[in-house]
Design an enzyme around this catalytic site. Structure first.
Site, PDB file in Angstrom:
ATOM      1  N   ARG A   1       5.980 -11.124  -3.647  1.00  0.00           N
ATOM      2  CA  ARG A   1       6.571 -10.494  -4.871  1.00  0.00           C
ATOM      3  C   ARG A   1       7.688  -9.316  -4.329  1.00  0.00           C
ATOM      4  NH1 ARG A   1       1.637  -7.258  -7.900  1.00  0.00           N
ATOM      5  NH2 ARG A   1       0.732  -6.238  -6.091  1.00  0.00           N
TER       6      ARG A   1
ATOM      7  N   ASP B   1      -0.619  -7.569  -0.945  1.00  0.00           N
ATOM      8  CA  ASP B   1       0.761  -6.899  -0.356  1.00  0.00           C
ATOM      9  C   ASP B   1       0.411  -6.505   1.215  1.00  0.00           C
ATOM     10  OD1 ASP B   1       1.680  -7.347  -3.000  1.00  0.00           O
ATOM     11  OD2 ASP B   1       1.253  -5.221  -3.536  1.00  0.00           O
TER      12      ASP B   1
ATOM     13  N   ASP C   1      -2.252  -3.575   1.684  1.00  0.00           N
ATOM     14  CA  ASP C   1      -1.184  -2.696   2.603  1.00  0.00           C
ATOM     15  C   ASP C   1      -1.442  -2.437   4.067  1.00  0.00           C
ATOM     16  OD1 ASP C   1      -0.292  -2.419   0.013  1.00  0.00           O
ATOM     17  OD2 ASP C   1      -0.498  -0.384  -0.225  1.00  0.00           O
TER      18      ASP C   1
ATOM     19  N   THR D   1      -0.489   6.569  -0.134  1.00  0.00           N
ATOM     20  CA  THR D   1      -0.675   5.355   0.428  1.00  0.00           C
ATOM     21  C   THR D   1       0.215   5.726   1.971  1.00  0.00           C
ATOM     22  OG1 THR D   1      -0.344   4.018  -1.511  1.00  0.00           O
ATOM     23  CG2 THR D   1       0.390   2.985   0.843  1.00  0.00           C
TER      24      THR D   1
END
Length: 339
Positions: free
Chosen positions: A253, A197, A174, A122
């Site tokens: 989260r 996210d 992301d 990532t």
């Protein structure tokens, strides 16, 4: 700073007064002229069409002085720049200024499976990576164009005193990664979109007057705030919007258990779930994280239905969330930088 280069120019001059003579009789004279050419090392122009100093953004960055005393402005003309851009740690005080955020586009298409360098792939998928402190970007679109293929970062910031203003950050999962324990970032008047996210990391970041647009039923933030950080993610006067098909989105989260995320004076559309927050299957995070809201509005703001381990700030508690306290640094008022 300007660099002066002395250039010896040879000029060939023909004597036009004796054109009647044969060409073999025309005298040629060589005149040597000393010319001073001034190059501004603090200002570069990038134009994909070739009218600037460079056609690639990375070439302009590589030409910049390391650890300069003065800010270096790289002005980027409208165009689509298909490249992976890195502002190195020694490229401090760099400003990337686009001609317009709609038409000055930096795009690339790396994603987790494409990079494929292991479990941490990532962090290699960025389109733009900022490692130089005191970086600034204005009037740009930064995009990861890989589509819905998993983790794919558009902008990765791993530097201190970074200001992103009037920019579009486009992607899916992301989209924006803000890393670096103890670093401070400021996002103002930006549009940030994604699926899961799409704002994540451990830096202290103030988002002001930004639009956060969800493209899928999922989560907006995934903070990994260090335990000793006073602030994590703070959103002030932001708008939370979504595609028409999106109905169930969490505010955040905890990537790590001490995550901190606060929404103040934000407008939340109906896609925000009544419970608001998710523990990411980490019951301990319900005690260690800090998720809060204050004076928000919209059909997605339902404080009475939020998870019991989240918080609604009092007026007194909300007063500490000022730009001066959130972005406090040894360099005072760094966030006021214009260019």
């Amino acid at each position: 700073m300007q660099r002066i280069i002395n250039v010896m120019v040879c000029i060939f001059v023909s004597n036009i007064n004796i054109l009647a003579q044969s060409s073999s009789e025309i005298p040629n004279m060589i005149t040597v002229v000393k010319v001073e050419v001034k190059i501004n090392e603090n200002y570069f122009v990038v134009d994909a069409k070739g009218s600037g100093n460079f056609t690639k953004i990375q070439d302009a960055i590589n030409a910049a002085r390391s650890y300069p005393d003065q800010r270096i402005i790289i002005y980027i003309k409208n165009g689509k720049y298909y490249e992976k851009v890195k502002i190195h740690a020694w490229n401090t005080k760099i400003s990337l200024i686009g001609e317009s955020k709609e038409n000055t586009i930096i795009t690339f298409e790396d994603h987790f499976k494409k990079v494929n360098v292991g479990r941490n792939s990532t962090f290699h998928t960025y389109t733009v990576l900022v490692e130089g402190n005191d970086f600034m970007a204005q009037n740009l679109t930064i995009e990861n164009s890989s589509g819905e293929v998993g983790q794919a970062v558009a902008l990765h910031v791993n530097a201190n005193r970074v200001k992103i203003e009037n920019c579009n950050l486009l992607g899916n999962q992301d989209t924006l990664y803000t890393s670096g324990e103890g670093t401070k970032n400021y996002f103002k008047d930006c549009y940030i979109e994604g699926t899961t996210d799409f704002i994540f990391g451990d830096a202290t970041v103030l988002f002001e007057n930004c639009t956060l647009h969800s493209k899928k039923d999922s989560y907006i933030t995934a903070a990994s705030t260090p335990q000793d950080s006073t602030f994590g993610y703070v959103f002030k006067n932001c708008k939370l919007t979504a595609d028409a098909s999106v109905k169930e989105v969490y505010l955040g989260r905890p990537w790590r258990i001490y995550a901190k995320t606060v929404f103040i004076n934000c407008t939340m559309d109906a896609h925000i779930l009544p419970q608001g927050w998710h523990n990411w299957s980490k019951p301990v995070a319900e005690k260690t994280s800090f998720y809060a809201e204050y004076n928000c509005s919209g059909s997605g703001f339902q404080p009475q239905n939020r998870v019991p381990w989240s918080h609604q700030l009092t007026k007194k508690e909300a007063k500490k969330y000022t730009i001066e306290t959130i972005l406090s640094d040894k360099i005072k008022n760094w966030y006021l930088t214009v260019k």
